[in-house]
Design a protein around this motif. Structure first.
Motif, PDB file in Angstrom:
ATOM      1  N   LYS A  87      10.159   9.504   4.446  1.00 28.85           N
ATOM      2  CA  LYS A  87      10.464   8.825   5.543  1.00 28.85           C
ATOM      3  C   LYS A  87       9.262   8.330   6.013  1.00 28.85           C
ATOM      4  CE  LYS A  87      14.247  12.270   6.724  1.00 28.85           C
ATOM      5  NZ  LYS A  87      14.545  13.420   7.712  1.00 28.85           N
ATOM      6  N   SER A  88       7.967   8.782   5.791  1.00 26.92           N
ATOM      7  CA  SER A  88       6.944   7.903   6.177  1.00 26.92           C
ATOM      8  C   SER A  88       6.681   6.649   5.544  1.00 26.92           C
ATOM      9  CB  SER A  88       5.691   9.104   6.192  1.00 26.92           C
ATOM     10  OG  SER A  88       5.317   9.462   4.924  1.00 26.92           O
ATOM     11  N   SER A  89       7.215   6.346   4.518  1.00 22.54           N
ATOM     12  CA  SER A  89       6.784   5.147   3.940  1.00 22.54           C
ATOM     13  C   SER A  89       6.887   4.071   4.724  1.00 22.54           C
ATOM     14  CB  SER A  89       7.571   5.131   2.499  1.00 22.54           C
ATOM     15  OG  SER A  89       8.849   4.357   2.894  1.00 22.54           O
ATOM     16  N   GLY A  90       7.926   3.768   5.622  1.00 20.40           N
ATOM     17  CA  GLY A  90       7.924   2.813   6.464  1.00 20.40           C
ATOM     18  C   GLY A  90       8.486   1.560   5.760  1.00 20.40           C
ATOM     19  N   ILE A  91       9.069   1.751   4.747  1.00 24.84           N
ATOM     20  CA  ILE A  91       9.904   0.655   3.669  1.00 24.84           C
ATOM     21  C   ILE A  91      11.416   1.077   3.627  1.00 24.84           C
ATOM     22  CG2 ILE A  91       9.869  -0.871   1.705  1.00 24.84           C
ATOM     23  CD1 ILE A  91       6.957   0.032   1.300  1.00 24.84           C
ATOM     24  N   PRO A  92      12.395   0.377   4.022  1.00 22.77           N
ATOM     25  CA  PRO A  92      13.830   0.435   4.055  1.00 22.77           C
ATOM     26  C   PRO A  92      13.982   0.653   2.604  1.00 22.77           C
ATOM     27  CG  PRO A  92      13.421  -1.158   5.788  1.00 22.77           C
ATOM     28  CD  PRO A  92      12.032  -0.839   5.035  1.00 22.77           C
ATOM     29  N   GLY A  93      14.862   1.687   2.267  1.00 23.55           N
ATOM     30  CA  GLY A  93      15.437   1.586   0.642  1.00 23.55           C
ATOM     31  C   GLY A  93      16.599   0.777   0.423  1.00 23.55           C
ATOM     32  N   LYS A  94      17.034   0.734  -0.706  1.00 22.40           N
ATOM     33  CA  LYS A  94      18.368   0.025  -0.931  1.00 22.40           C
ATOM     34  C   LYS A  94      19.477   0.392  -0.649  1.00 22.40           C
ATOM     35  CE  LYS A  94      20.222  -2.371  -5.258  1.00 22.40           C
ATOM     36  NZ  LYS A  94      19.986  -2.497  -6.753  1.00 22.40           N
TER      37      LYS A  94
ATOM     38  N   SER B 223      21.607   3.328   1.778  1.00 28.63           N
ATOM     39  CA  SER B 223      21.748   3.527   3.355  1.00 28.63           C
ATOM     40  C   SER B 223      21.237   4.811   3.627  1.00 28.63           C
ATOM     41  CB  SER B 223      23.208   3.625   3.768  1.00 28.63           C
ATOM     42  OG  SER B 223      23.410   3.985   5.232  1.00 28.63           O
ATOM     43  N   GLY B 224      20.127   4.573   4.570  1.00 29.58           N
ATOM     44  CA  GLY B 224      19.417   5.842   4.967  1.00 29.58           C
ATOM     45  C   GLY B 224      18.276   6.361   4.081  1.00 29.58           C
ATOM     46  N   LYS B 225      18.007   5.281   2.870  1.00 26.78           N
ATOM     47  CA  LYS B 225      17.154   5.758   2.047  1.00 26.78           C
ATOM     48  C   LYS B 225      15.749   4.934   2.393  1.00 26.78           C
ATOM     49  CE  LYS B 225      20.126   8.011  -0.459  1.00 26.78           C
ATOM     50  NZ  LYS B 225      19.999   9.427  -0.647  1.00 26.78           N
ATOM     51  N   ASN B 226      14.605   5.408   1.788  1.00 28.63           N
ATOM     52  CA  ASN B 226      13.393   4.764   1.948  1.00 28.63           C
ATOM     53  C   ASN B 226      12.600   4.494   0.665  1.00 28.63           C
ATOM     54  OD1 ASN B 226      12.823   5.162   4.779  1.00 28.63           O
ATOM     55  ND2 ASN B 226      13.195   7.489   4.268  1.00 28.63           N
ATOM     56  N   ALA B 227      12.210   3.132   0.338  1.00 28.65           N
ATOM     57  CA  ALA B 227      11.522   2.879  -0.813  1.00 28.65           C
ATOM     58  C   ALA B 227      10.212   3.513  -0.688  1.00 28.65           C
ATOM     59  CB  ALA B 227      11.499   1.343  -0.828  1.00 28.65           C
ATOM     60  N   MET B 228       9.568   3.669  -1.841  1.00 26.03           N
ATOM     61  CA  MET B 228       8.203   3.976  -1.977  1.00 26.03           C
ATOM     62  C   MET B 228       7.295   3.246  -1.431  1.00 26.03           C
ATOM     63  SD  MET B 228       8.420   6.234  -5.822  1.00 26.03           S
ATOM     64  CE  MET B 228       9.443   7.478  -6.049  1.00 26.03           C
TER      65      MET B 228
ATOM     66  N   LEU C  37      12.105  11.396  -6.937  1.00 21.99           N
ATOM     67  CA  LEU C  37      12.302  11.015  -5.704  1.00 21.99           C
ATOM     68  C   LEU C  37      11.636  12.054  -4.923  1.00 21.99           C
ATOM     69  CD1 LEU C  37      15.051  10.749  -7.584  1.00 21.99           C
ATOM     70  CD2 LEU C  37      15.733   9.546  -5.550  1.00 21.99           C
ATOM     71  N   ASP C  38      11.266  11.794  -3.747  1.00 19.08           N
ATOM     72  CA  ASP C  38      10.559  12.495  -2.779  1.00 19.08           C
ATOM     73  C   ASP C  38      11.276  13.636  -2.482  1.00 19.08           C
ATOM     74  OD1 ASP C  38       8.315  13.008  -0.485  1.00 19.08           O
ATOM     75  OD2 ASP C  38      10.219  12.638   0.606  1.00 19.08           O
ATOM     76  N   ARG C  39      12.732  13.634  -2.667  1.00 15.59           N
ATOM     77  CA  ARG C  39      13.284  14.624  -1.992  1.00 15.59           C
ATOM     78  C   ARG C  39      13.477  15.753  -2.765  1.00 15.59           C
ATOM     79  NH1 ARG C  39      17.795  10.953  -3.064  1.00 15.59           N
ATOM     80  NH2 ARG C  39      19.304  11.729  -4.816  1.00 15.59           N
ATOM     81  N   TRP C  40      12.831  15.486  -4.202  1.00 14.79           N
ATOM     82  CA  TRP C  40      12.902  16.738  -5.233  1.00 14.79           C
ATOM     83  C   TRP C  40      11.812  17.577  -4.929  1.00 14.79           C
ATOM     84  CZ3 TRP C  40      17.518  16.141  -6.283  1.00 14.79           C
ATOM     85  CH2 TRP C  40      18.125  15.056  -6.856  1.00 14.79           C
ATOM     86  N   GLY C  41      10.803  17.307  -3.659  1.00 18.06           N
ATOM     87  CA  GLY C  41      10.188  18.272  -3.332  1.00 18.06           C
ATOM     88  C   GLY C  41       8.592  17.782  -4.119  1.00 18.06           C
ATOM     89  N   ASP C  42       7.791  18.849  -3.941  1.00 17.73           N
ATOM     90  CA  ASP C  42       6.200  18.631  -4.556  1.00 17.73           C
ATOM     91  C   ASP C  42       6.586  18.025  -6.241  1.00 17.73           C
ATOM     92  OD1 ASP C  42       3.287  19.221  -4.781  1.00 17.73           O
ATOM     93  OD2 ASP C  42       4.036  20.446  -6.375  1.00 17.73           O
TER      94      ASP C  42
ATOM     95  N   THR D  25       0.046   7.535  -6.356  1.00 14.05           N
ATOM     96  CA  THR D  25      -0.117   9.065  -6.240  1.00 14.05           C
ATOM     97  C   THR D  25       0.946   9.524  -7.393  1.00 14.05           C
ATOM     98  OG1 THR D  25      -0.927   9.089  -4.379  1.00 14.05           O
ATOM     99  CG2 THR D  25      -0.125  11.141  -5.305  1.00 14.05           C
ATOM    100  N   TRP D  26       2.361   9.357  -7.137  1.00 13.67           N
ATOM    101  CA  TRP D  26       3.350  10.132  -8.103  1.00 13.67           C
ATOM    102  C   TRP D  26       3.244   9.377  -9.525  1.00 13.67           C
ATOM    103  CZ3 TRP D  26       7.215   9.256  -3.495  1.00 13.67           C
ATOM    104  CH2 TRP D  26       6.888  10.191  -2.485  1.00 13.67           C
ATOM    105  N   GLY D  27       3.132   8.120  -9.579  1.00 16.82           N
ATOM    106  CA  GLY D  27       3.061   7.601 -10.877  1.00 16.82           C
ATOM    107  C   GLY D  27       1.915   8.204 -11.794  1.00 16.82           C
ATOM    108  N   GLY D  28       0.661   8.229 -11.063  1.00 16.27           N
ATOM    109  CA  GLY D  28      -0.223   8.804 -11.765  1.00 16.27           C
ATOM    110  C   GLY D  28      -0.199  10.292 -12.249  1.00 16.27           C
ATOM    111  N   LYS D  29       0.597  11.054 -11.578  1.00 18.75           N
ATOM    112  CA  LYS D  29       0.886  12.307 -11.694  1.00 18.75           C
ATOM    113  C   LYS D  29       1.619  12.378 -13.212  1.00 18.75           C
ATOM    114  CE  LYS D  29      -0.552  14.870  -8.253  1.00 18.75           C
ATOM    115  NZ  LYS D  29      -1.638  16.080  -8.280  1.00 18.75           N
ATOM    116  N   PHE D  30       2.580  11.417 -13.325  1.00 20.40           N
ATOM    117  CA  PHE D  30       3.199  11.351 -14.761  1.00 20.40           C
ATOM    118  C   PHE D  30       2.302  10.970 -15.760  1.00 20.40           C
ATOM    119  CE2 PHE D  30       7.298  11.066 -12.419  1.00 20.40           C
ATOM    120  CZ  PHE D  30       8.266  11.681 -13.184  1.00 20.40           C
ATOM    121  N   PHE D  31       1.556  10.038 -15.739  1.00 16.58           N
ATOM    122  CA  PHE D  31       0.491   9.550 -16.365  1.00 16.58           C
ATOM    123  C   PHE D  31      -0.651  10.575 -16.710  1.00 16.58           C
ATOM    124  CE2 PHE D  31       2.546   5.221 -15.738  1.00 16.58           C
ATOM    125  CZ  PHE D  31       2.920   5.019 -17.033  1.00 16.58           C
ATOM    126  N   ALA D  32      -0.583  11.674 -16.044  1.00 18.74           N
ATOM    127  CA  ALA D  32      -1.547  12.731 -16.427  1.00 18.74           C
ATOM    128  C   ALA D  32      -1.148  13.654 -17.301  1.00 18.74           C
ATOM    129  CB  ALA D  32      -2.182  13.377 -14.998  1.00 18.74           C
TER     130      ALA D  32
END
Length: 258
Positions: free
Chosen positions: A187-194, A196-201, A151-156, A208-215
């Motif tokens: 927060k900049s994704s612009g898509i409300p999360g499931k 309260s106060g969360k954002n979807a990717m 999740l984004d909140r886990w940092g880099d 980007t983040w999925g590609g990091k896993f597959f690397a």
């Protein structure tokens, strides 16, 4: 690769895998038949929410076994042998005291669950969702893999992967990676999360983040948390998920068996 908890009516919609929770034997067998027809690989939980697995003292191995035993006499042999069932999720977040009446689940109980699963279904792989760090120092000869997602909140994400993959070294366990696409966006994704106060990717975050896993060289599976028809139907999200699915199809085959 696929979202967790895809409804059985949607099996085969471009995804190769999902996670399901078994409720009753008849529904489980119907879902497995649907998955087989769709050539879908299934990760399965037999115990469900932690509310069914605890008492006043925290985690109850007795209650956990009782939940598993509801399916003990269901013949799953053919689904395991043909790969429809990939693995058994024995627990979610053993290190979170909020789940276990202020306590955590011990290493010995984690291994006892994995061992019990192998006693019931000797050839079914076993995995757990937790941070690899929590398992350090334990002995888990019956556990095959660890699942964790970003999740984004886990940092880099590069630091995130270096930390958790580093913690896995020496444990002898495989990696099931993933993204919390519904509540893990910035927060900049612009898509409300499931939540309260969360954002979807956003689509770019998924890429980007999925590609990091597959690397990474050690993945054995990849899951998105979780299925939401409206979110996944967005053209931008659908395209990004399909790009990840293509990476998954081209990723070297790596068994989740330890």
């Amino acid at each position: 690769m696929g979202p967790t908890h895809i409804p059985s009516a949607e099996f085969g919609d471009g995804f190769s895998g999902t996670q399901i929770t078994a409720l009753v034997a008849s529904c489980l067998l119907a879902d497995l038949e649907a998955a087989r027809r769709a050539n879908l690989r299934v990760f399965i939980s037999f115990t469900g929410n932690e509310q069914f697995l605890r008492d006043e003292n925290g985690f109850s191995l007795t209650k956990w076994k009782q939940r598993v035993d509801r399916f003990r006499n269901v013949d799953l042999t053919s689904y395991i042998s043909d790969g429809t069932i990939l693995a058994h999720l024995i627990m979610d977040e053993p290190a979170d005291p909020n789940n276990w009446n202020g306590k955590v689940v011990s290493h010995s109980d984690i291994e006892a669950m994995a061992e019990y699963s192998k006693e019931v279904w000797p050839t079914m792989l076993v995995y757990i969702r937790t941070w690899p760090e929590y398992l350090k120092g334990g002995q888990f000869p019956h556990l095959d893999a660890v699942w964790f997602h970003y999740l984004d909140r886990w940092g880099d994400i590069d630091s995130f992967l270096a930390k958790h993959l580093g913690d896995l070294r020496g444990l002898g366990l495989k990696v099931i990676g993933g993204l919390n696409v519904l509540n893990g966006g910035s927060k900049s994704s612009g898509i409300p999360g499931k939540g309260s106060g969360k954002n979807a990717m956003s689509a770019e975050e998924i890429r980007t983040w999925g590609g990091k896993f597959f690397a990474q060289p050690d993945l054995c599976a990849f899951l998105l948390w979780e299925y939401d028809a409206g979110y996944l139907a967005r053209p931008d999200i659908k395209a990004a998920v399909e790009e990840l699915a293509e990476k998954a199809r081209n990723y070297p085959k790596n068994s989740c068996a330890r």
